[in-house]
Design an enzyme around this catalytic site. Structure first.
Site, PDB file in Angstrom:
ATOM      1  N   GLY A   1       0.819  -1.218   0.000  1.00 14.06           N
ATOM      2  CA  GLY A   1       0.000   0.000   0.000  1.00 14.06           C
ATOM      3  C   GLY A   1       0.844   1.256   0.000  1.00 14.06           C
ATOM      4  O   GLY A   1       0.590   2.203   0.749  1.00 14.06           O
TER       5      GLY A   1
ATOM      6  N   ARG B   1      -2.264   0.685  -7.861  1.00 11.37           N
ATOM      7  CA  ARG B   1      -2.150   1.799  -8.818  1.00 11.37           C
ATOM      8  C   ARG B   1      -0.699   1.925  -9.286  1.00 11.37           C
ATOM      9  O   ARG B   1       0.130   2.601  -8.668  1.00 11.37           O
ATOM     10  CB  ARG B   1      -2.664   3.093  -8.173  1.00 11.37           C
ATOM     11  CG  ARG B   1      -4.185   3.106  -8.064  1.00 11.37           C
ATOM     12  CD  ARG B   1      -4.699   4.224  -7.224  1.00 11.37           C
ATOM     13  NE  ARG B   1      -4.463   4.032  -5.809  1.00 11.37           N
ATOM     14  CZ  ARG B   1      -4.867   4.868  -4.839  1.00 11.37           C
ATOM     15  NH1 ARG B   1      -5.524   5.965  -5.169  1.00 11.37           N
ATOM     16  NH2 ARG B   1      -4.611   4.609  -3.579  1.00 11.37           N
TER      17      ARG B   1
ATOM     18  N   TYR C   1     -14.955  -3.142  10.325  1.00 10.79           N
ATOM     19  CA  TYR C   1     -13.587  -2.593  10.253  1.00 10.79           C
ATOM     20  C   TYR C   1     -12.874  -2.876  11.577  1.00 10.79           C
ATOM     21  O   TYR C   1     -11.723  -3.337  11.586  1.00 10.79           O
ATOM     22  CB  TYR C   1     -13.620  -1.087   9.954  1.00 10.79           C
ATOM     23  CG  TYR C   1     -12.226  -0.473   9.925  1.00 10.79           C
ATOM     24  CD1 TYR C   1     -11.323  -0.816   8.920  1.00 10.79           C
ATOM     25  CD2 TYR C   1     -11.814   0.425  10.916  1.00 10.79           C
ATOM     26  CE1 TYR C   1     -10.037  -0.271   8.903  1.00 10.79           C
ATOM     27  CE2 TYR C   1     -10.535   0.970  10.901  1.00 10.79           C
ATOM     28  CZ  TYR C   1      -9.649   0.621   9.891  1.00 10.79           C
ATOM     29  OH  TYR C   1      -8.374   1.142   9.878  1.00 10.79           O
TER      30      TYR C   1
END
Ligand code: NDP
Ligand code: 8X3
Length: 253
Positions: free
Chosen positions: A9, A35, A153
Site C-alpha cells: 500500500g 495503482r 472494520y
C-alpha cells in the site's frame, strides 16, 4: 549493503510516507499496490532524491495467487527482506451492523485480514530462513476498541492485533520482531475510501482539530525499525493530541 524494506500500500498515505522515510534512512525499497502509475512515480522520486534502488510489485493483496507469484518473482538479491510493513488496508462504509453492506464487509475482511496473511505467509519464511527480520503491522485504535458503526472494520483490526501477537510467538525462535502500530485519526485517502469518494463526509472526519498525517506514522515506523537488534516495540497506540480514544475527539467548533 543496504537493507531492504517491503511496504504494501505504498501508493498513498501512511505507506507512501513510510517508503520515503525508509529510503531516507538508507533502505532499498520494494513498493506494492494496485495503482501502478503511482508506484512508478514513487520509484522515480526515491531513486532521484534518496538514491534508493526500488522494485515495483503491482498486485492486489486480496488475490492469493497474485501475491504468491509477485513474491516468488522477486530477484534473489531482493529476497533478503529485512522489514515488511503490512500497511495495505481500508475501511469501507460506516453503517450499523443491521444495515451493513456485505460487499463492504468482504472487501475489508479480504484486504485487512486475508491480504495481510497472504503477504506475510509469502515473506515470513524468507525471514525465518535468514534468522532475521521485522514485521510491522498497521493495526489501528479500531483494533483496541469498537466504536459505533465501526463493527466490521474494528473486527478486522482486532484480527490484526491478534495476528501480530501470534506472529511474535510463532517466530520467536527465529528472532523475528513484530510491531503492531495502532494509529487514531490520520488524514490520508482513508476517509475518501471509507465514504466512497464523498469529500464532504471525508473532510468532516478531520474538522476542528489537527489529525495525524502519514509522515507522523512513517517517522514512528522509522524509529521502531532502527532500534538495536535486542529491542522490539511490540505494540504502539498513537493518536492526535486532540483524540483520547476512538470516540472522544475534542473539536474546536
Ligand atoms: P490510504 O487509503 O491513503 O492508503 C491505503 C493503501 O492501501 C493504498 O496504498 C492502497 O493502494 C492500499 N490498498 C488498499 N487495498 C488494497 C488492495 N486490495 N491491494 C493492494 N493494496 C491495497 O489509507 P492509509 O494510508 O490511511 O491506510 C494505511 C493503513 O493504515 C490501513 O491498513 C489502515 O487501515 C490503517 N490505518 C489508517 C488510519 C487512518 O486514520 N488513516 C488509522 C489507523 C490505521 P492501491 O489503492 O493503489 O492498491
Ligand atoms: C482508522 C481510524 O478511527 O476510523 O483506523 O477507526 S478509525
Amino acid at each position: 549493503m543496504k537493507k531492504i524494506a517491503l511496504v504494501t500500500g505504498a501508493t498513498s498515505g501512511i505507506g507512501r510516507a513510510t517508503a520515503i522515510a525508509l529510503a531516507d534512512e538508507g533502505y532499498n525499497l520494494i513498493i506494492t499496490g494496485r495503482r501502478k502509475e503511482r508506484l512508478e512515480e514513487l520509484k522515480a522520486m526515491l531513486g532521484i532524491t534518496y538514491k534508493a534502488d526500488v522494485l515495483v510489485l503491482n498486485f492486489d493483496v486480496r488475490d492469493r495467487e497474485a501475491v504468491q507469484a509477485a513474491i516468488e518473482s522477486i530477484p534473489a538479491a531482493w529476497k533478503n527482506i529485512d522489514v515488511l510493513v503490512n500497511n495495505a488496508g481500508l475501511a469501507v462504509g460506516l453503517n450499523p451492523i443491521q444495515e451493513g453492506l456485505i460487499e463492504d464487509w468482504e472487501r475489508m475482511i479480504d484486504t485487512n485480514v486475508k491480504g495481510l496473511l497472504y503477504v506475510s505467509r509469502a515473506v515470513a519464511p524468507l525471514m525465518c530462513a535468514r534468522g532475521t527480520g521485522h514485521i510491522v503491522n498497521l493495526c489501528s485504535t479500531a483494533g483496541k476498541e469498537v466504536y459505533p458503526n465501526g463493527n466490521v472494520y474494528c473486527a478486522t483490526k482486532h484480527a490484526v492485533d491478534a495476528i501480530s501477537k501470534a506472529m511474535r510467538i510463532d517466530m520467536l525462535k527465529y528472532g523475528i520482531k513484530v510491531t503492531n502500530i495502532c494509529p487514531g485519526a490520520v488524514e490520508t485517502e482513508f476517509s475518501m475510501v471509507r465514504f466512497k469518494n464523498d469529500k464532504e463526509k471525508a473532510d468532516k472526519t478531520y474538522e476542528g482539530y489537527t489529525p495525524l498525517c502519514g509522515e507522523d506514522i512513517a517517522s514512528i515506523i522509522r524509529y521502531v525499525v532502527t532500534l538495536p537488534v535486542h529491542v522490539c516495540i511490540n505494540d504502539l497506540v498513537v493518536t492526535p493530541t486532540a483524540q483520547a480514544n476512538a470516540t472522544n475527539i475534542f473539536r474546536k467548533n
